[in-house]
Write an enzyme that holds these catalytic residues in place. Structure first.
Site, PDB file in Angstrom:
ATOM      1  CE  LYS A  73      -0.876  -1.540   1.922  1.00 40.90           C
ATOM      2  NZ  LYS A  73      -0.453  -0.953   3.207  1.00 40.90           N
ATOM      3  N   GLY A 161       2.418  -4.043  11.275  1.00 41.37           N
ATOM      4  CA  GLY A 161       2.770  -4.585  12.573  1.00 41.37           C
ATOM      5  C   GLY A 161       4.243  -4.747  12.851  1.00 41.37           C
ATOM      6  CB  THR A 183       3.473   2.654  12.812  1.00 45.05           C
ATOM      7  OG1 THR A 183       2.224   2.716  12.119  1.00 45.05           O
ATOM      8  CG2 THR A 183       3.292   3.193  14.221  1.00 45.05           C
TER       9      THR A 183
END
Length: 233
Positions: A73, A161, A183
């Site tokens: 990645k 996000g 997250t």
């Protein structure tokens, strides 16, 4: 983390190379690789922390030398405040890594032009952000994401996000092939349950896209007959 991965139903786990203990020494609980079953999940090392193409390429080569898969990645974000990816350095690193035989998954801004350039270079996916990393803001770049998905010739993974399961569902409803979530699960008081919620939302969003969503209307549209047919002769 182990229980959250199981509950999420994921098949790929991204691992920051700077947080993986690639030696045989140290704290036995410090190396997260010990808690990820490589038979169950594809390990996807990432270049998080790299500020230039040279740094990212060096990290990718280090991962392979340490025995990790040659999937990478590609993350290059020199700005520590917003962690927005550098498009110029990302494209430069992608060109090098693809030529060296890496399967490259680049993290990018929601930039349709850059997405096409990276596909032309030979990346395996495009990973545009929904909003800044860890911000939990959801789909702040929706129109650009729609264009990227429309023009894509490789799978599109919405990355960064996504702070709520509804965000993941919305991303999948756009036609994305997958989402990347960290997250929202990692900071949850119940990571396992949150991961399961994201799994269900992702599945629901994919099914909705496959079946097709109704067009939004500006006026009401009755779903029942308005005539009093029961009293008609």
């Amino acid at each position: 983390m182990r229980d959250g991965l199981e509950a999420s139903g994921t098949e790929v786990v991204t691992v920051a190379l700077r947080r993986a203990d690639l030696s045989a020494d140290g704290d036995p609980f410090a190396d997260i690789l010990d808690f990820i079953d490589p038979e169950k999940y594809l390990l996807l090392p990432n270049t998080s922390g790299a500020a230039t193409a040279d740094e990212a390429v060096r990290l990718a080569r280090l991962a392979v030398a340490a025995g990790l898969p040659n999937w990478i990645k590609l993350e290059i974000h020199p700005d520590p405040t917003y962690l927005l990816p550098d498009p110029i350095e990302t494209l430069a690193a992608a060109e090098i890594l693809v030529k060296e035989g890496f399967t490259v998954l680049p993290y990018i801004n929601a930039d349709p032009v850059l997405a096409k350039r990276l596909q032309d270079v030979g990346t395996a996916t495009i990973m545009p952000l929904a909003s800044p990393i860890g911000s939990n803001q959801g789909l702040q770049t929706q129109r650009q994401l729609e264009i990227i998905i429309e023009q894509a010739t490789v799978p599109v993974v919405i990355d960064a996000g996504l702070g709520a399961p509804s965000h993941a569902a919305a991303a999948m409803e756009l036609g994305a092939d997958a989402v990347l979530v960290n997250t929202a699960i990692a900071i949850s008081p119940d990571p396992q349950k949150t991961a399961h919620a994201f799994k269900l939302a992702t599945q629901a969003g994919r099914i909705a896209w496959e079946t097709g969503l109704p067009t939004a209307q500006t006026t009401a549209s009755p779903t029942s007959p308005l005539t009093s047919f029961l009293y008609e002769s």
